[in-house]
Motif scaffolding. Structure first.
Motif, PDB file in Angstrom:
ATOM      1  N   ILE A 174      28.018  84.754   7.640  1.00 32.40           N
ATOM      2  CA  ILE A 174      29.195  85.132   6.855  1.00 32.40           C
ATOM      3  C   ILE A 174      30.190  83.974   6.811  1.00 32.40           C
ATOM      4  O   ILE A 174      30.628  83.481   7.844  1.00 32.40           O
ATOM      5  CB  ILE A 174      29.897  86.368   7.467  1.00 32.40           C
ATOM      6  N   ASP A 175      30.533  83.546   5.593  1.00 29.49           N
ATOM      7  CA  ASP A 175      31.576  82.537   5.395  1.00 29.49           C
ATOM      8  C   ASP A 175      32.929  83.193   5.579  1.00 29.49           C
ATOM      9  O   ASP A 175      33.241  84.159   4.893  1.00 29.49           O
ATOM     10  CB  ASP A 175      31.488  82.017   3.946  1.00 29.49           C
ATOM     11  N   VAL A 176      33.745  82.666   6.480  1.00 23.95           N
ATOM     12  CA  VAL A 176      35.019  83.350   6.743  1.00 23.95           C
ATOM     13  C   VAL A 176      36.214  82.410   6.654  1.00 23.95           C
ATOM     14  O   VAL A 176      36.085  81.189   6.789  1.00 23.95           O
ATOM     15  CB  VAL A 176      35.039  83.995   8.148  1.00 23.95           C
ATOM     16  N   HIS A 177      37.363  82.990   6.418  1.00 26.07           N
ATOM     17  CA  HIS A 177      38.659  82.369   6.670  1.00 26.07           C
ATOM     18  C   HIS A 177      39.192  82.948   7.967  1.00 26.07           C
ATOM     19  O   HIS A 177      39.251  84.164   8.121  1.00 26.07           O
ATOM     20  CB  HIS A 177      39.650  82.685   5.548  1.00 26.07           C
ATOM     21  N   LEU A 178      39.583  82.060   8.873  1.00 22.20           N
ATOM     22  CA  LEU A 178      40.253  82.524  10.076  1.00 22.20           C
ATOM     23  C   LEU A 178      41.748  82.333   9.862  1.00 22.20           C
ATOM     24  O   LEU A 178      42.251  81.208   9.828  1.00 22.20           O
ATOM     25  CB  LEU A 178      39.763  81.721  11.292  1.00 22.20           C
ATOM     26  N   SER A 275      41.256  72.176  17.072  1.00 18.91           N
ATOM     27  CA  SER A 275      40.112  72.782  16.391  1.00 18.91           C
ATOM     28  C   SER A 275      39.542  71.827  15.362  1.00 18.91           C
ATOM     29  O   SER A 275      38.316  71.666  15.244  1.00 18.91           O
ATOM     30  CB  SER A 275      40.529  74.101  15.720  1.00 18.91           C
ATOM     31  N   ILE A 276      40.441  71.175  14.610  1.00 23.29           N
ATOM     32  CA  ILE A 276      39.976  70.227  13.591  1.00 23.29           C
ATOM     33  C   ILE A 276      39.276  69.043  14.262  1.00 23.29           C
ATOM     34  O   ILE A 276      38.204  68.603  13.826  1.00 23.29           O
ATOM     35  CB  ILE A 276      41.160  69.774  12.715  1.00 23.29           C
ATOM     36  N   ASN A 284      38.502  76.349   6.676  1.00 18.74           N
ATOM     37  CA  ASN A 284      38.221  77.646   7.308  1.00 18.74           C
ATOM     38  C   ASN A 284      39.421  78.230   8.042  1.00 18.74           C
ATOM     39  O   ASN A 284      39.502  79.431   8.265  1.00 18.74           O
ATOM     40  CB  ASN A 284      37.071  77.511   8.325  1.00 18.74           C
ATOM     41  N   LEU A 285      40.331  77.354   8.434  1.00 20.03           N
ATOM     42  CA  LEU A 285      41.494  77.781   9.218  1.00 20.03           C
ATOM     43  C   LEU A 285      42.677  77.955   8.291  1.00 20.03           C
ATOM     44  O   LEU A 285      43.067  77.015   7.617  1.00 20.03           O
ATOM     45  CB  LEU A 285      41.855  76.698  10.236  1.00 20.03           C
ATOM     46  N   LYS A 308      34.934  85.461   3.062  1.00 14.63           N
ATOM     47  CA  LYS A 308      35.370  84.742   1.864  1.00 14.63           C
ATOM     48  C   LYS A 308      34.927  85.428   0.583  1.00 14.63           C
ATOM     49  O   LYS A 308      35.661  85.473  -0.382  1.00 14.63           O
ATOM     50  CB  LYS A 308      34.793  83.320   1.879  1.00 14.63           C
ATOM     51  N   ASN A 309      33.706  85.943   0.567  1.00 12.86           N
ATOM     52  CA  ASN A 309      33.130  86.354  -0.718  1.00 12.86           C
ATOM     53  C   ASN A 309      33.060  87.857  -0.932  1.00 12.86           C
ATOM     54  O   ASN A 309      32.417  88.321  -1.858  1.00 12.86           O
ATOM     55  CB  ASN A 309      31.732  85.752  -0.861  1.00 12.86           C
TER      56      ASN A 309
END
Lengths: 448, 448
Positions: A174-178, A275-276, A284-285, A308-309
């Protein structure tokens, strides 16, 4: 009597159990790789352990268990006649079903504080129960999957949990935004706008920005008596622009005389920068200054995960808290926790077609039954297949028509025929149900 | 407020969760290899689904859930004043916690009879709850692990379940005796002794032979008005001798005019003969003519498993039944099921030292924390280790004394030092906590 499910509950059949296990297996594996240890607490706790921990609404939604035996024995007739269910409840019910995993965890830590090694990292994957009105996607029994570290204030925990979130969702596909924020930044903003006393009203309204838009938020703020002048000062919140790091710099300028705000900016900068540096894509962040979930509980970092989707709302959330166990009389146990929303993750994965094809175990070989002698020989071979980890079974009855119907409905991969002729030749006939191909070979060859 | 566990419940910490998962994993794997499909039912059912299914004692031990909201609203003051808790219960409680896995399974089959493929083979591993008085080894929340096949009368199911039992216990490492009997043989014996009407009293007493001896059993039978002459006719039961097959032949002679008894002998002979032909040692299978567990429910084969080398009582049991779902208005669904006693299996394995050493996941590599820059470099390496399935973590604080204390208490396998010097040389120092050996190598070498 026609049987039915209790309202708001579900049966999980083979495919669902297997898919849920697939998700849980990935989460569990990642929790353990990150050094978290499993904990399981009982399904019910003393009612007094749970009462008063979730607000008035929460108390109402806790499922209480009726005392066994004559639960009215010690209640006076006068008291019964008053029909006051609220005051009667704790007298006829001393146990209640787990409402979340955090309070039982706090109870466990408070009880075992002297034996635990801190920082204590535990994960817990168990059902919880809430007497909510059932509706689409909302059940009265559902799983929570939590990971918490307690006993350390180090911001490296935040960094590690960001990794844990993103690694786990990546493995799930799963592509996510945190989304990430910090409670101290929200406090700083309230102070900046001169509405420190209205922090909760302010953030509760702001949290709804992506649902009800600027107009809705401003309306709610005005209704809560937040002055127009304060809202004007905070107008930049309604026009998010710039990268996370740019926005943090902007806040740093505004918070020059607001220590709590500056501390929030420092903390969040640390987490994002580290994190980066560790290879997480900035994309993503998301520094989400409107994020406030569970504000009355969180004291530092606040997390929320969205796919994301797929439009699904939050599929995970968490944050830092100052004191897990204070309510049980044990002080100075700060911590941070994250949670994965199993039901919503399931729906996202279903929608995106992310489950492996064979999440549910299929029958690889189904043997036809030609009678006692042949069946026994079939079971000998079946035993050898199972030893190799291959799912195999004998159809119990000798009716071929039923055998074929059963194999069709169960989606069996291969049919196996071991009749008199085959046994005479020590051979076996196998039909692949996908290709339709049918082959006769020696038993030895088949087992190899 | 000093927190405590609800009476009769337990927390399971890392080692216990891992060991329980180890057992459950083996059972689950074997269930699936034998073609059983998973099912999970809700923790609570409508009270009416459970009431009346477990006898009077069972009804008493079911945990009832108090209705939400004003549960007294519709109860009249007069009724309350009567203080009759039994008639009040169903009016203030419409849900109850699962008491076993069989009734919810029957409810599921009855509800889904038109969509299921028969024979339907399901396994179910879930907790159940009983309001028993807690005592050593008896809890109010415990797991049941059941496998049932419904929709077929074929005796091959008995043969397959014997295999399933013995294969599973072999994989767990437990040497067992599988006791086996047949309800029809017990009926035959009662008929043979002229006490058909007293079948239940007769078998309940007989079932206690290994606990209270012949004297005790005879005493109980006499108390239940079973005539001395009948007891004399059955005297051979108290002196078990001969092999299973010899005893079956003896019964066949006695049952010449007792069809139900003969059928029981035929069925049991089939199961034992086929099992032996399939390679099961006669020594593991015990024809136990006194075995009667759950007699009012079972109609054919009766199973019970006992560990050979530990005094623990039954660690598994089951049998054939005529109609799973009749109580829900659905007829003609016969079946057979077996159950594994997780808690007792756990105790047996603990006593015999059968758990693998590393059932609980250990931290393989714990990195010391030398400050921000070094910590970040450590986390990069930790990320790579986790990708390889290796459990690794960074100690969050920079105090070395606390680092060592933590690593000691958690039983970490290797300490890792990645300080300024190491980073300058792109090297890393690893200390094995078991051997005490300390080694410095290149990071590349370490990761390979």
């Amino acid at each position: 009597m026609k049987p039915s499910l209790a309202k708001g509950t579900r049966d999980f059949t083979a495919i669902e159990v297997s898919r849920r296990k697939y998700i849980i297996g990935i989460l569990q594996n990642n929790f353990e790789l990150f050094g978290f240890q499993p904990l399981e607490t009982p399904s019910f706790e003393n009612l007094s352990t749970l009462t008063g921990k979730y607000g008035e609404e929460g108390d109402r939604l806790i499922f209480k268990i009726l005392n066994s035996g004559d639960f009215l024995d010690k209640i006076s007739t006068e008291e019964l006649a008053e029909k006051k269910y609220k005051s009667l409840t704790p007298k006829i019910s001393e146990k209640a079903l787990r409402y979340d995993l955090t309070v039982p965890f706090a109870r466990f830590v408070a009880m075992n504080q002297n034996n635990l090694v801190f920082p204590y990292k535990r994960y817990q994957i168990q059902p919880v129960w809430r007497a909510d009105r059932p509706q689409k996607g909302r059940y009265r029994e559902f799983y929570q999957c939590d990971a918490d570290v307690v006993g350390s204030n180090s911001l490296w925990q935040e960094v590690d949990l960001v990794q844990l979130y993103l690694t786990s969702f990546k493995e799930l596909g799963i592509d996510v935004h945190l989304h990430i924020n910090n409670r101290k930044i929200l406090s700083g903003l309230a102070e900046y706008a001169g509405i420190t006393e209205q922090l909760i009203d302010f953030t509760v309204a702001l949290d709804k920005l992506d649902k009800i838009g600027k107009e809705g938020v401003v309306k709610e703020m005005l209704e809560k008596n937040i002055p127009q002048t304060s809202i004007d000062v905070l107008d930049f919140l309604f026009h998010p622009a710039g990268s996370a790091l740019e926005n943090l710099q902007m806040l740093r300028d505004k918070f020059q005389d607001i220590p709590v705000g500056l501390q929030g900016v420092d903390e969040l900068s640390f987490v994002i920068n580290q994190s980066i540096a560790l290879g997480i894509s900035e994309e993503n962040l998301k520094f989400d200054i409107t994020l406030a979930r569970g504000l009355d509980y969180y004291t530092g970092a606040i997390f929320e995960v969205k796919a994301k989707n797929v439009a699904m709302g939050s599929i995970g959330g968490g944050g830092r808290y100052d004191n897990l166990t204070e309510v049980f009389g044990v002080k100075n146990i700060p911590g941070i926790g994250i949670s994965f929303g199993l039901d919503r993750i399931y729906l996202v994965m279903e929608e995106l077609g992310l489950f492996p094809k064979n999440a549910a175990t299929q029958v690889h070989y189904l043997f036809a039954n030609y009678g006692e002698f042949e069946a026994r020989e079939a079971l000998k071979i079946i035993g050898k297949l199972r030893q190799k980890g291959i799912v195999a079974e004998l159809y119990p009855e000798t009716k071929m028509k039923k055998f074929f119907a059963y194999s069709e409905k169960r989606g069996v991969e291969n049919l196996v025929f071991l009749g008199e002729t085959e046994l005479q030749n020590q051979s076996i006939t196998v039909k692949n149900q996908t290709t339709g191909e049918q082959k006769t070979m020696s038993i030895q060859e088949f087992l190899a």
